[in-house]
Design a protein around this motif. Structure first.
Motif, short mmCIF file in Angstrom:
data_model
loop_
_atom_site.label_atom_id
_atom_site.label_comp_id
_atom_site.label_asym_id
_atom_site.label_seq_id
_atom_site.Cartn_x
_atom_site.Cartn_y
_atom_site.Cartn_z
N LEU A 101 8.19 6.56 -93.03
CA LEU A 101 9.45 6.78 -92.75
C LEU A 101 9.56 7.36 -91.19
N ALA A 102 8.59 8.17 -90.96
CA ALA A 102 8.47 8.81 -89.58
C ALA A 102 8.42 7.55 -88.61
N SER A 103 7.58 6.74 -88.92
CA SER A 103 7.34 5.61 -87.86
C SER A 103 8.35 4.78 -87.68
N SER A 104 9.42 4.56 -88.61
CA SER A 104 10.55 3.72 -88.41
C SER A 104 11.49 4.71 -87.35
N ALA A 105 11.50 5.68 -87.47
CA ALA A 105 12.32 6.57 -86.66
C ALA A 105 11.77 6.85 -85.18
N THR A 106 10.45 6.74 -85.17
CA THR A 106 9.95 6.82 -83.68
C THR A 106 10.07 5.34 -83.07
N LEU A 107 10.16 4.47 -83.86
CA LEU A 107 10.18 3.04 -83.48
C LEU A 107 11.76 2.80 -82.92
N GLU A 108 12.86 3.45 -83.60
CA GLU A 108 14.11 3.26 -83.28
C GLU A 108 14.20 3.96 -81.83
N LEU A 109 13.65 5.09 -81.92
CA LEU A 109 13.54 6.14 -80.88
C LEU A 109 13.04 5.46 -79.36
N ALA A 110 12.05 4.44 -79.59
CA ALA A 110 11.45 3.59 -78.68
C ALA A 110 12.49 2.66 -78.14
N ARG A 112 15.60 2.74 -78.00
CA ARG A 112 16.78 3.34 -77.41
C ARG A 112 16.22 3.46 -75.97
N LYS A 113 14.95 4.11 -75.94
CA LYS A 113 14.29 4.22 -74.75
C LYS A 113 14.27 3.09 -73.80
N LEU A 114 14.08 2.15 -74.51
CA LEU A 114 13.80 0.72 -73.78
C LEU A 114 15.38 0.48 -73.27
N GLN A 115 16.63 0.61 -74.10
CA GLN A 115 17.72 0.27 -73.68
C GLN A 115 18.14 1.04 -72.61
N LEU A 116 17.82 2.11 -72.15
CA LEU A 116 17.90 3.15 -71.23
C LEU A 116 17.19 2.97 -70.03
N HIS A 117 16.10 1.96 -70.03
CA HIS A 117 15.30 1.53 -69.05
C HIS A 117 14.40 2.65 -68.67
N GLN A 124 5.69 5.78 -74.91
CA GLN A 124 5.19 6.90 -75.60
C GLN A 124 5.50 6.80 -77.27
N MET A 125 7.03 6.52 -77.28
CA MET A 125 7.42 6.35 -78.83
C MET A 125 6.63 5.25 -79.23
N SER A 204 10.62 -4.64 -84.66
CA SER A 204 11.44 -3.71 -85.31
C SER A 204 12.03 -4.30 -86.80
N TYR A 205 12.42 -5.42 -86.62
CA TYR A 205 12.86 -6.11 -87.91
C TYR A 205 11.71 -5.98 -88.93
#
Length: 225
Positions: A101-110, A112-117, A124-125, A204-205
């Motif tokens: 479950l934590a890995s899914s959370a870090t994947l979404e954080l990654a 979002r970081k990519l969307q923010l360039h 890292q995420m 991610s899917y």
């Protein structure tokens, strides 16, 4: 002017013949490229829909496969009510669930970081997600060794057979997800046919699907014993 109207009509005919691609410059584009970017993908890149469709079909086939195994599990469980011997689930499985479950959370954080360039934050995420996935697989090996230490093997009984089959097949498919994570992390996307954003999104899917599938299997093993 009549001459201008004729020229515009000719340009429209050329666009229709070419399917909208490679149209000559016109006064309607004003040097901004018109809407051609919405009609076709970036030159040298494949359409994102192709990858999304492929991963959707892959997930559907995996789901159908596990549903067939689930049906077999339920039927055999009902037909062997008095002789069914339950397997005590190793405690490490609950730790593994938290890790996944934590890995899914870090994947979404990654993502979002990519969307923010923020490429550094993304990597890292993304690396943390990959590490958590490997920890999950290591935890599954510990669970198998724990059962083996108690003398519970795949051929010991029906319940243990399904336990090993469910967990091993899920681990094998999750290993495929880890390979996809490594591909996205190590691939040079400047020369790839797909962008890093699309590759991360499609991966991610699959990863979230593996997460949800594990929760289903864990509930099945827990309540079905």
């Amino acid at each position: 002017m009549p001459g201008t109207s004729v020229i515009d009509d000719i340009e429209l005919i050329i666009e229709d013949i070419r399917g909208g691609g490679g149209k000559p410059p016109s006064r309607r584009d004003d040097g901004h490229g018109g809407d051609s970017g919405d009609r076709k993908p970036e030159p040298g890149r494949s359409s994102p829909k192709k990858y999304s469709t492929a991963i959707a079909l892959a997930m559907l086939s995996i789901l159908m496969f596990f549903m067939a195994l689930t049906a077999a599990f339920v039927v055999l469980r009902i037909n062997n009510l008095h002789t069914w011997s339950a397997v005590r689930l190793p405690w490490i499985l609950w730790v593994n669930t938290v890790v996944l479950l934590a890995s899914s959370a870090t994947l979404e954080l990654a993502r979002r970081k990519l969307q923010l360039h923020s490429l550094r934050g993304f990597k890292q995420m993304w690396a943390l997600t990959t590490i958590l996935g490997m920890i999950f697989l290591a935890g599954q090996v510990i669970a198998w060794r724990h059962l083996a230490g108690e003398g519970v093997y795949m051929a010991s009984r029906l319940s243990s057979s399904f336990f090993y089959v469910f967990t091993a097949l899920h681990a094998a498919h999750l290993l495929g997800g880890i390979c996809a994570l490594l591909y996205v992390a190590l691939r040079n996307f400047e020369t790839a046919h797909v962008s890093r954003f699309v590759a991360a999104e499609v991966t991610s899917y699959y990863w979230h699907f593996m997460d949800g599938l594990w929760l289903f299997l864990l509930a099945l093993l827990y309540f079905g014993q």
